[in-house]
Scaffold this motif. Structure first.
Motif, PDB file in Angstrom:
ATOM      1  N   VAL A 189       0.802  -1.202   0.051  1.00 52.39           N
ATOM      2  CA  VAL A 189      -0.081   0.030   0.110  1.00 52.39           C
ATOM      3  C   VAL A 189       0.771   1.223   0.042  1.00 52.39           C
ATOM      4  O   VAL A 189       0.430   2.222  -0.768  1.00 52.39           O
ATOM      5  CB  VAL A 189      -0.942  -0.044   1.123  1.00 52.39           C
ATOM      6  CG1 VAL A 189      -2.236  -0.676   0.963  1.00 52.39           C
ATOM      7  CG2 VAL A 189      -0.326  -0.385   2.234  1.00 52.39           C
ATOM      8  N   THR A 190       1.794   1.320   0.768  1.00 52.92           N
ATOM      9  CA  THR A 190       2.753   2.586   0.693  1.00 52.92           C
ATOM     10  C   THR A 190       3.319   2.857  -0.551  1.00 52.92           C
ATOM     11  O   THR A 190       3.336   3.979  -1.049  1.00 52.92           O
ATOM     12  CB  THR A 190       3.716   2.567   1.854  1.00 52.92           C
ATOM     13  OG1 THR A 190       4.612   1.333   1.730  1.00 52.92           O
ATOM     14  CG2 THR A 190       3.039   2.535   3.299  1.00 52.92           C
ATOM     15  N   LYS A 193       0.702   4.019  -3.171  1.00 50.83           N
ATOM     16  CA  LYS A 193       0.049   5.455  -2.647  1.00 50.83           C
ATOM     17  C   LYS A 193       1.226   6.195  -3.732  1.00 50.83           C
ATOM     18  O   LYS A 193       1.093   7.236  -4.396  1.00 50.83           O
ATOM     19  CB  LYS A 193       0.418   5.769  -1.355  1.00 50.83           C
ATOM     20  CG  LYS A 193      -0.216   7.446  -1.032  1.00 50.83           C
ATOM     21  CD  LYS A 193      -1.517   7.064  -0.959  1.00 50.83           C
ATOM     22  CE  LYS A 193      -1.805   8.823  -0.687  1.00 50.83           C
ATOM     23  NZ  LYS A 193      -3.308   9.029  -0.420  1.00 50.83           N
ATOM     24  N   GLN A 194       2.637   5.961  -3.539  1.00 50.97           N
ATOM     25  CA  GLN A 194       3.554   6.644  -4.154  1.00 50.97           C
ATOM     26  C   GLN A 194       3.328   6.460  -5.852  1.00 50.97           C
ATOM     27  O   GLN A 194       3.488   7.502  -6.363  1.00 50.97           O
ATOM     28  CB  GLN A 194       5.192   6.112  -4.000  1.00 50.97           C
ATOM     29  CG  GLN A 194       5.452   6.170  -2.501  1.00 50.97           C
ATOM     30  CD  GLN A 194       6.613   5.402  -2.290  1.00 50.97           C
ATOM     31  OE1 GLN A 194       7.315   4.616  -3.348  1.00 50.97           O
ATOM     32  NE2 GLN A 194       7.331   5.385  -1.343  1.00 50.97           N
ATOM     33  N   LEU A 197       0.070   8.878  -6.547  1.00 52.71           N
ATOM     34  CA  LEU A 197       0.588   9.992  -6.661  1.00 52.71           C
ATOM     35  C   LEU A 197       1.473  10.663  -7.942  1.00 52.71           C
ATOM     36  O   LEU A 197       1.199  11.650  -8.371  1.00 52.71           O
ATOM     37  CB  LEU A 197       1.261  10.575  -5.367  1.00 52.71           C
ATOM     38  CG  LEU A 197       0.512  10.543  -4.032  1.00 52.71           C
ATOM     39  CD1 LEU A 197       1.118  10.716  -2.890  1.00 52.71           C
ATOM     40  CD2 LEU A 197      -0.730  11.908  -4.217  1.00 52.71           C
ATOM     41  N   GLU A 222      -9.857   7.028  -5.170  1.00 52.82           N
ATOM     42  CA  GLU A 222      -8.883   7.981  -5.115  1.00 52.82           C
ATOM     43  C   GLU A 222      -8.412   8.768  -6.386  1.00 52.82           C
ATOM     44  O   GLU A 222      -8.164   9.860  -6.363  1.00 52.82           O
ATOM     45  CB  GLU A 222      -7.615   7.073  -5.003  1.00 52.82           C
ATOM     46  CG  GLU A 222      -6.537   7.745  -4.127  1.00 52.82           C
ATOM     47  CD  GLU A 222      -6.295   7.863  -2.681  1.00 52.82           C
ATOM     48  OE1 GLU A 222      -5.402   8.003  -2.136  1.00 52.82           O
ATOM     49  OE2 GLU A 222      -7.433   7.621  -1.937  1.00 52.82           O
TER      50      GLU A 222
ATOM     51  N   ALA B 255       1.184   6.004   8.535  1.00 53.51           N
ATOM     52  CA  ALA B 255       1.654   6.037   7.236  1.00 53.51           C
ATOM     53  C   ALA B 255       0.760   4.784   6.525  1.00 53.51           C
ATOM     54  O   ALA B 255       0.420   5.199   5.272  1.00 53.51           O
ATOM     55  CB  ALA B 255       3.111   5.969   7.123  1.00 53.51           C
ATOM     56  N   LEU B 256       0.874   3.633   7.128  1.00 48.77           N
ATOM     57  CA  LEU B 256       0.288   2.281   6.701  1.00 48.77           C
ATOM     58  C   LEU B 256      -1.093   2.965   5.989  1.00 48.77           C
ATOM     59  O   LEU B 256      -1.695   2.849   5.331  1.00 48.77           O
ATOM     60  CB  LEU B 256       0.425   1.462   7.200  1.00 48.77           C
ATOM     61  CG  LEU B 256       0.477  -0.049   6.913  1.00 48.77           C
ATOM     62  CD1 LEU B 256       1.553  -0.190   5.699  1.00 48.77           C
ATOM     63  CD2 LEU B 256       0.932  -0.875   7.812  1.00 48.77           C
ATOM     64  N   ALA B 258      -2.701   5.768   6.203  1.00 44.37           N
ATOM     65  CA  ALA B 258      -3.072   6.747   5.364  1.00 44.37           C
ATOM     66  C   ALA B 258      -2.748   6.249   3.951  1.00 44.37           C
ATOM     67  O   ALA B 258      -3.350   7.222   3.148  1.00 44.37           O
ATOM     68  CB  ALA B 258      -1.914   8.054   5.730  1.00 44.37           C
ATOM     69  N   SER B 259      -2.031   5.315   3.734  1.00 47.26           N
ATOM     70  CA  SER B 259      -1.769   5.197   2.408  1.00 47.26           C
ATOM     71  C   SER B 259      -2.914   4.096   1.778  1.00 47.26           C
ATOM     72  O   SER B 259      -2.935   3.720   0.558  1.00 47.26           O
ATOM     73  CB  SER B 259      -0.517   3.984   2.188  1.00 47.26           C
ATOM     74  OG  SER B 259       0.503   4.899   2.545  1.00 47.26           O
ATOM     75  N   PRO B 274       2.793  10.647   1.815  1.00 44.46           N
ATOM     76  CA  PRO B 274       3.148   9.091   1.674  1.00 44.46           C
ATOM     77  C   PRO B 274       4.615   8.967   2.320  1.00 44.46           C
ATOM     78  O   PRO B 274       5.395   9.819   2.110  1.00 44.46           O
ATOM     79  CB  PRO B 274       3.103   9.156   0.108  1.00 44.46           C
ATOM     80  CG  PRO B 274       3.369  10.175  -0.410  1.00 44.46           C
ATOM     81  CD  PRO B 274       2.885  11.327   0.416  1.00 44.46           C
ATOM     82  N   ILE B 275       4.676   7.732   2.691  1.00 47.98           N
ATOM     83  CA  ILE B 275       5.824   7.291   3.198  1.00 47.98           C
ATOM     84  C   ILE B 275       6.735   7.242   2.070  1.00 47.98           C
ATOM     85  O   ILE B 275       6.481   6.609   0.832  1.00 47.98           O
ATOM     86  CB  ILE B 275       5.632   5.914   3.888  1.00 47.98           C
ATOM     87  CG1 ILE B 275       6.659   5.564   4.740  1.00 47.98           C
ATOM     88  CG2 ILE B 275       5.359   5.180   2.737  1.00 47.98           C
ATOM     89  CD1 ILE B 275       6.241   4.517   5.695  1.00 47.98           C
ATOM     90  N   GLU B 276       8.099   7.586   2.085  1.00 46.81           N
ATOM     91  CA  GLU B 276       9.089   7.670   1.197  1.00 46.81           C
ATOM     92  C   GLU B 276       9.834   6.493   0.996  1.00 46.81           C
ATOM     93  O   GLU B 276      10.270   5.819   2.043  1.00 46.81           O
ATOM     94  CB  GLU B 276      10.042   8.939   1.104  1.00 46.81           C
ATOM     95  CG  GLU B 276       9.126  10.224   0.789  1.00 46.81           C
ATOM     96  CD  GLU B 276       9.663  11.520   1.290  1.00 46.81           C
ATOM     97  OE1 GLU B 276      11.004  11.425   1.637  1.00 46.81           O
ATOM     98  OE2 GLU B 276       8.900  12.525   1.285  1.00 46.81           O
ATOM     99  N   GLY B 277      10.376   6.218  -0.010  1.00 45.56           N
ATOM    100  CA  GLY B 277      11.313   5.190  -0.338  1.00 45.56           C
ATOM    101  C   GLY B 277      11.021   3.954  -0.274  1.00 45.56           C
ATOM    102  O   GLY B 277       9.820   3.471  -0.134  1.00 45.56           O
TER     103      GLY B 277
END
Lengths: 337, 346
Positions: A189-190, A193-194, A197, A222, B255-256, B258-259, B274-277
């Motif tokens: 998920v993270t 999201k990247q 975006l 979204e 962060a999780l 929110a994603s 968003p959490i980076e990397g």
């Protein structure tokens, strides 16, 4: 008013020859304006990927498929073009990204060489200019320190980075239309999201239109401007995203929306669910409305196939006897209120 | 209050890593690193985390499909972390697994009835053909299938039906703990809801305890009484589900959450960065707090000292030096707008 970029009219995609041919996509019509983002949503086997591959012409030379109808892109019917003309469009005007980046990236070639090849085919840039453009593209898709990564091989990238590299490759021809087939489904998920975006930013920068295929209604909410819901190879409902989510007109859409265990919804005793499973089209399509065997509202009339008809709200047709105009035409025929 | 059914203490599972095929293993990958928690009787504990966080390895240790490298697992008071394969056999029926892909966990050449009968015969739970047939029919009905399914082959079933068979097989042995590893991830959303409802019903009817592994925070919210979050082999937060989803304490949990894309167009553009990397390699985890390399609120101490999982009251535990139910300004501020976007807005 934005100009119309793509107009798909009465598309049928049939796999195999009679007898035993399967209609994978049936009478599908939709359009897309320049710069617009359309989500095609549906479950496994509903025909969303076949639709996308038909638009970019990945199955047009496959003798097992028969495509009829029209795909008007920028004034020309893509189904009428020969493969040579189609090659001018594919990769340049229309590009595609996939769920698995390794289906686009060649594991044996450096990232730089692969994007360079696309630039060499679709632009008249010289060698040095192409190298500069590759760096620019990698930076645009958010690859950190592209000058140190440009000559890496795909296996040296993480999943999210490969997805970015594939997007850079798709952007090389500066397309007017990007078709994205579940590009974030395999990602965490993270990372998803990247990437979402990133796509939103690239769309704003380049003004390209996007057809985004997904099974995840959260992703649709979204990013989509408009959404098209497919079931058993047909469009059952389409419309502006807020309208479809707030006021679904087809029982299948409503059922899908209700059955999501969303992270922002409190725990309920039972989730709403849709009974049964989607039909396997190669085993035969249900008679009448394809959703009838699973529908809680099915009645006699559903033995006839409903057409996609206008509902109360503008630009929001649905294929159900109980929605909008179709319901009015039933008035006095003993249909449930 | 009765003792928990499962108590895991300081559990570790490491895998040797060779840096080249010609060398001996020189490094180790710490898939699960010093994890402790307990699961009460009748409770569902949901474990979430991204790929490679160690949640599946943890599940396999608890089910004793693999032997932990260190630490203890008490099942109903009995230490099972060190038992040999033979010693494990009599207690296997107490812990059963449900897997993600029912196609690869069901023998494609055996009929459903045979698959279920094997489970009954091996543990000698039900003997005699007629009694086994009756039990098979009962199991199929319990998972919402007609007894005629006993004659079918796995390939003749849909994904949802296959997962029902996977659940029936797990139930055949009347287990006390079900370890479900991504049981609905391969299913379409309309079918996923059916299976989640089934698991919930069965849990109520049979008083099952469940360890539920998933990457889907929505699914976990729906089934869990408590939620644990893993990151790089560590349990970073453990809390009652409602409290966790209302206001998680760890910045990674926030962060999780929110994603996760929410199925609500009105929720679009939530002010979240968003959490980076990417997640660092578990072979070379960062020193100090493992999340500090990507954490929006990391301070100097975070790269030096590893925060222990500490109690923050009301059953909420978090491993963060700055654990708080409120997101800091740094977490919510949006990424700086791209110059070209600013141009578009003109």
């Amino acid at each position: 008013m934005a100009e119309r970029l793509l107009n798909v009219r009465n598309l049928d995609v049939v796999l195999g020859r009679e007898p035993g041919a399967t209609t994978l996509v049936r009478d599908l019509s939709f359009s897309l304006d320049a710069g617009e983002l359309l989500c095609i949503v549906g479950e496994s086997g509903c025909g969303k990927t076949i639709t996308a591959r038909s638009v970019i012409g990945l199955n047009r030379t496959d003798p097992r498929f028969r495509l009829t109808g029209a795909i008007d892109f920028d004034g020309r019917n893509l189904l009428d073009l020969d493969e040579r003309a189609m090659r001018q469009i594919r990769g340049a005007r229309i590009a595609m990204i996939f769920q698995d980046p390794m289906s686009s990236l060649n594991p044996l070639h450096r990232i730089s060489a692969q994007i360079d090849e696309a630039l060499a085919i679709h632009t008249d840039l010289g060698k040095a200019a192409r190298r500069a453009r590759v760096l620019e593209l990698l930076a645009a898709v958010g690859i950190p320190k592209p000058e140190t990564r440009i000559d890496a091989y795909p296996h040296q990238f993480s999943g999210g980075m490969r997805q970015r590299a594939m997007i850079a490759l798709a952007l090389a021809g500066d397309p007017d239309l990007l078709i994205a087939d579940e590009p974030t489904t395999a990602l965490d998920v993270t990372t998803q999201k990247q990437i979402l975006l990133l796509l939103a930013r690239l769309r704003a920068e380049t003004g390209m239109a996007v057809i985004f295929i997904t099974h995840d209604l959260g992703v649709v909410a979204e990013i989509a401007d408009r959404v098209l819901v497919m079931y058993a190879g047909q469009c059952v409902e389409s419309g502006p995203v807020a309208d479809v989510f707030r006021n679904p007109q087809h029982p299948y859409t409503a059922g899908l929306l209700a059955s999501i265990p969303a992270a922002n919804r409190g725990k309920v005793r039972r989730l709403a669910s849709i009974k049964g499973a989607p039909p396997v089209l190669s085993e035969g399509r249900p008679v009448g409305c394809a959703f009838r065997p699973r529908c809680d509202y099915a009645f006699d009339r559903c033995a006839d196939e409903p057409q996609l008809t206008a509902t109360g709200s503008p630009d929001h047709p649905a294929r159900c006897w109980l929605s909008g105009a179709a319901r009015h035409s039933l008035a006095g025929q003993g249909a449930p209120a | 209050m009765s003792a928990p059914l499962v108590t895991v203490k300081n559990l570790k599972k490491t895998f040797p890593v060779r840096e080249s095929v010609f060398r001996r293993a020189t490094r180790e990958l710490r898939a699960v690193d010093d994890v402790s928690f307990a699961v009460s009787r009748g409770e569902t504990l949901g474990l979430v985390g991204e790929s490679g966080c160690g949640k599946s390895t943890l599940a396999r240790c608890v089910a004793r499909l693999t032997e932990p490298s260190d630490g203890s697992i008490l099942f109903d008071g009995q230490e099972i972390a060190r038992l040999s394969t033979r010693e494990l056999r009599p207690m296997r029926r107490n812990i059963q697994l449900v897997f993600q892909d029912p196609m690869s966990s069901l023998n494609p050449r055996k009929r459903v009835g045979t698959i279920l009968r094997e489970a009954l015969s091996i543990q000698g739970l039900v003997s005699g053909r007629a009694r086994q047939d009756a039990r098979i029919a009962e199991l199929l009905e319990q998972v919402g299938l007609s007894p005629t399914f006993a004659g079918r082959l796995p390939r003749e079933l849909s994904g949802g039906q296959r997962q029902r068979i996977g659940i029936a097989r797990a139930l055949a042995l009347e287990p006390r703990l079900i370890v479900a590893d991504e049981p609905v991830s391969a299913l379409d959303v309309s079918v996923q809801a059916q299976i989640l409802n089934l698991l919930k019903d069965l849990q109520e009817q049979l008083g099952l305890t469940m360890l539920f592994i998933s990457h889907d925070l929505g699914v976990v919210r729906h089934v869990s009484d408590r939620v644990g979050v893993m990151y790089l082999g560590k349990l970073v937060e453990l809390a009652p589900a409602d409290a966790f989803y209302e206001a998680p304490l760890h910045p990674y949990s926030r962060a999780l959450l929110a994603s996760v894309p929410l199925p609500d167009p009105a929720a679009r553009g939530r002010a979240v960065r968003p959490i980076e990397g990417d997640m660092p390699s578990p072979i070379y985890p960062p020193a100090g707090c493992r999340f500090h390399t990507r954490c929006p609120i990391a301070q100097e101490i975070c790269s030096r000292t590893e925060p222990p999982l500490t109690d923050h009251g009301n059953g909420r535990l978090a491993a963060c030096h700055f654990a708080s139910p409120f997101a800091s300004a740094r977490e919510t501020e949006r990424a700086a707008p791209q110059p070209s976007q600013a141009k578009m807005g003109d």
